[in-house]
Design an enzyme around this catalytic site. Structure first.
Site, mmCIF file in Angstrom:
data_model
loop_
_atom_site.group_PDB
_atom_site.id
_atom_site.type_symbol
_atom_site.label_atom_id
_atom_site.label_comp_id
_atom_site.label_asym_id
_atom_site.label_seq_id
_atom_site.Cartn_x
_atom_site.Cartn_y
_atom_site.Cartn_z
ATOM 1 N N ASP A 77 0.825 -1.215 0.000
ATOM 2 C CA ASP A 77 0.000 0.000 0.000
ATOM 3 C C ASP A 77 0.855 1.258 0.000
ATOM 4 O O ASP A 77 0.633 2.183 -0.773
ATOM 5 C CB ASP A 77 -0.939 0.014 1.219
ATOM 6 C CG ASP A 77 -2.025 -1.042 1.107
ATOM 7 O OD1 ASP A 77 -2.279 -1.523 -0.011
ATOM 8 O OD2 ASP A 77 -2.629 -1.383 2.146
ATOM 9 N N GLU A 108 0.874 -1.331 5.528
ATOM 10 C CA GLU A 108 -0.424 -1.847 5.096
ATOM 11 C C GLU A 108 -1.516 -0.956 5.676
ATOM 12 O O GLU A 108 -1.495 -0.630 6.865
ATOM 13 C CB GLU A 108 -0.608 -3.293 5.566
ATOM 14 C CG GLU A 108 -1.932 -3.919 5.199
ATOM 15 C CD GLU A 108 -2.120 -4.124 3.697
ATOM 16 O OE1 GLU A 108 -3.275 -4.377 3.286
ATOM 17 O OE2 GLU A 108 -1.119 -4.051 2.942
ATOM 18 N N LYS A 110 -5.652 -0.286 6.214
ATOM 19 C CA LYS A 110 -7.009 -0.834 6.235
ATOM 20 C C LYS A 110 -7.938 0.189 6.890
ATOM 21 O O LYS A 110 -7.496 1.079 7.609
ATOM 22 C CB LYS A 110 -7.058 -2.146 7.032
ATOM 23 C CG LYS A 110 -6.270 -3.294 6.410
ATOM 24 C CD LYS A 110 -6.868 -3.753 5.100
ATOM 25 C CE LYS A 110 -6.117 -4.951 4.537
ATOM 26 N NZ LYS A 110 -6.615 -5.328 3.193
#
Length: 245
Positions: A77, A108, A110
């Site tokens: 990411d 990462e 989210k």
């Protein structure tokens, strides 16, 4: 006329930044019509935040990481990498490839922190740490500096919300003896931040989640120093067949 303040209100500054980032992430959550759109929006918001606040010696981009043997990581990411000395290769369809030697941290992103998302982040981090990094000596006016050993690449997790940051739930990944999968630093903006310091898990509350993350990220990057000099001959040897005339 009031005198200018001689003190920067650091808590107020970071509180404002945190409120602004939460608003941006929540707006994207409200407007997204598809899970993939929501994920892309979150990544872009965090990426823009880091690009704004990181020192210029660092660059942050969505990328894949590659080594001189042609091994490639999973899509990451956000990769924080060297912006001064290391080359970057861009391929078709907007995919950016960063040499493993240039990488400081992999992130990462989210919307929510769950056990599954943490495990997935650890897998992404592992895909970068398993790559082989070269290093070589550096020329200077008086000779050459010896090759610098590669440093441990930071693994980071970012999210807007999730379950409470409980030591028992985080310790499996954050304090993992399997260092290649360990997450070193994380921020769940509406819940708090966590960091592994000398093998010990440190958790900070939500009111300082973003400020703790930013300052500790900068401190960890500073402690790593400069990336090792990449051995471009190793990449050349792998990319081209040597012809003797």
């Amino acid at each position: 006329m009031p005198k200018p303040s001689l003190h920067l209100p650091m808590p107020a500054l970071f509180t404002s930044l945190q409120k602004s980032l939460i608003t941006q992430l929540e707006t994207g959550r409200d407007l997204a019509t598809h899970p993939s759109d929501l994920g892309d929006d979150s990544e872009l918001k965090w990426l823009a935040f880091l690009q704004t606040h990181l020192p210029r010696r660092y660059r942050a981009e969505k990328a894949k990481v590659i080594d001189h043997k042609g091994q490639v990581s999973e899509q990451i990411d956000i990769v924080i990498f060297d912006a001064l000395y290391s080359p970057v290769w861009a391929a078709e369809r907007g995919v950016t490839y960063v040499p493993a030697e240039a990488v400081y941290a992999v992130i990462e992103v989210k919307q929510d922190m769950t056990a599954g998302h943490l495990a997935y982040a650890a897998k992404k981090v592992e895909s970068v740490r398993r790559l082989e990094r070269t290093t070589t000596s550096i020329p200077h006016a008086g000779g050459r500096f010896p090759a610098k050993p590669p440093f441990p690449i930071l693994g980071i997790f970012l999210a807007l919300q999730g379950a409470a940051l409980e030591r028992k739930k985080l310790s499996t990944l954050a304090e993992s003896k399997n260092v290649i999968r360990r997450l070193d630093l994380g921020c769940v903006v509406q819940r708090g931040s966590f960091e592994v310091v000398d093998g010990t898990l440190v958790i900070q509350p939500r009111n300082v989640s973003l400020s703790y993350f930013v300052l500790r990220l900068l401190a960890r990057l500073q402690a790593l120093g400069t990336v090792p000099a990449i051995d471009l001959d190793a990449y050349s040897a792998a990319a081209f067949t040597k012809i003797t005339l």
